[in-house]
Scaffold this active site. Structure first.
Site, PDB file in Angstrom:
ATOM      1  N   CYS A  60      20.890   5.287 -28.458  1.00 36.70           N
ATOM      2  CA  CYS A  60      19.773   5.966 -27.812  1.00 36.70           C
ATOM      3  C   CYS A  60      20.118   6.204 -26.348  1.00 36.70           C
ATOM      4  O   CYS A  60      20.596   5.294 -25.666  1.00 36.70           O
ATOM      5  CB  CYS A  60      18.510   5.105 -27.923  1.00 36.70           C
ATOM      6  SG  CYS A  60      17.041   5.856 -27.208  1.00 36.70           S
ATOM      7  N   HIS A 102      14.505   9.817 -35.178  1.00 35.83           N
ATOM      8  CA  HIS A 102      14.699   9.039 -33.952  1.00 35.83           C
ATOM      9  C   HIS A 102      13.900   9.651 -32.808  1.00 35.83           C
ATOM     10  O   HIS A 102      13.165   8.952 -32.096  1.00 35.83           O
ATOM     11  CB  HIS A 102      16.198   8.998 -33.607  1.00 35.83           C
ATOM     12  CG  HIS A 102      16.502   8.229 -32.377  1.00 35.83           C
ATOM     13  ND1 HIS A 102      17.035   6.961 -32.415  1.00 35.83           N
ATOM     14  CD2 HIS A 102      16.361   8.542 -31.057  1.00 35.83           C
ATOM     15  CE1 HIS A 102      17.208   6.527 -31.170  1.00 35.83           C
ATOM     16  NE2 HIS A 102      16.799   7.478 -30.332  1.00 35.83           N
ATOM     17  N   GLU A 103      14.011  10.973 -32.642  1.00 36.39           N
ATOM     18  CA  GLU A 103      13.292  11.651 -31.561  1.00 36.39           C
ATOM     19  C   GLU A 103      11.788  11.681 -31.824  1.00 36.39           C
ATOM     20  O   GLU A 103      10.985  11.541 -30.901  1.00 36.39           O
ATOM     21  CB  GLU A 103      13.839  13.071 -31.348  1.00 36.39           C
ATOM     22  CG  GLU A 103      15.307  13.130 -30.977  1.00 36.39           C
ATOM     23  CD  GLU A 103      15.709  12.230 -29.816  1.00 36.39           C
ATOM     24  OE1 GLU A 103      14.877  11.983 -28.909  1.00 36.39           O
ATOM     25  OE2 GLU A 103      16.858  11.758 -29.813  1.00 36.39           O
ATOM     26  N   HIS A 106      10.225   8.596 -30.604  1.00 32.77           N
ATOM     27  CA  HIS A 106       9.963   8.627 -29.162  1.00 32.77           C
ATOM     28  C   HIS A 106       8.617   9.298 -28.884  1.00 32.77           C
ATOM     29  O   HIS A 106       7.862   8.846 -28.018  1.00 32.77           O
ATOM     30  CB  HIS A 106      11.063   9.386 -28.410  1.00 32.77           C
ATOM     31  CG  HIS A 106      12.287   8.589 -28.151  1.00 32.77           C
ATOM     32  ND1 HIS A 106      12.301   7.467 -27.348  1.00 32.77           N
ATOM     33  CD2 HIS A 106      13.561   8.752 -28.572  1.00 32.77           C
ATOM     34  CE1 HIS A 106      13.526   6.976 -27.292  1.00 32.77           C
ATOM     35  NE2 HIS A 106      14.311   7.739 -28.031  1.00 32.77           N
TER      36      HIS A 106
END
Length: 162
Positions: A60, A102-103, A106
């Protein structure tokens, strides 16, 4: 955002990572300007995800130099808007699905280490604490992310048990 992503050798970046309070992400699975496909997603939403989970060693940009295994759905179907405001749906699998998830995390306020099992998290805990200490030493401020305050996420918005 692509400039920041490429300069930091990334393959994905969400707006909150660079201080922009928008539900926006960019990614390019190749990670090289002019190669692969640059993808921009505005207000993405997960409409389906596979039950088959795969393990992958993730890193990350918010936690440089730290990589560890994270289990995620192998594929996802998403609805989003493009930069011109046009709505679309797309199916992603393999690495593009991984980057998206993953994004997307966030955008949900979830960090990749919250998706790790305890054994994996314990293996990087020292590195995470070292980053916190470095940040605090450089800024004189408490770290905004404290490994001691986070717990493993079993369920997150848009996804099943991980």
């Amino acid at each position: 955002m692509f400039d920041v992503m490429y300069k930091t050798d990334g393959i994905g970046l969400s707006a909150p990572q660079v201080g922009i309070n928008l539900r926006l992400m960019v990614f390019n699975p190749v990670g090289e300007r002019g190669e692969g496909e640059e993808i921009v997603l505005v207000n993405p939403r997960v409409s389906k995800y596979s039950k088959k989970l795969t393990l992958f060693n993730e890193g990350c940009l918010s936690f440089p130099g730290i990589n560890a295994d994270v289990k995620r759905p192998e594929s996802v179907k998403i609805d989003a808007y493009d930069v011109n405001g046009k709505r679309f749906s797309v199916n992603l699998s393999d690495l593009p699905a991984r980057i998206f998830q993953h994004e997307f995390d966030h955008l949900q306020g979830i960090l990749f280490f919250e998706r790790m099992n305890e054994e994996v998290l314990d293996s990087i805990r020292g590195q995470l604490q070292a980053l916190e200490t470095k940040y605090e030493g450089m800024t004189g401020l408490p770290s905004p992310e404290n490994i001691g305050n986070h717990r493993r996420r079993k369920v997150a918005v848009g996804f099943g048990k991980l």
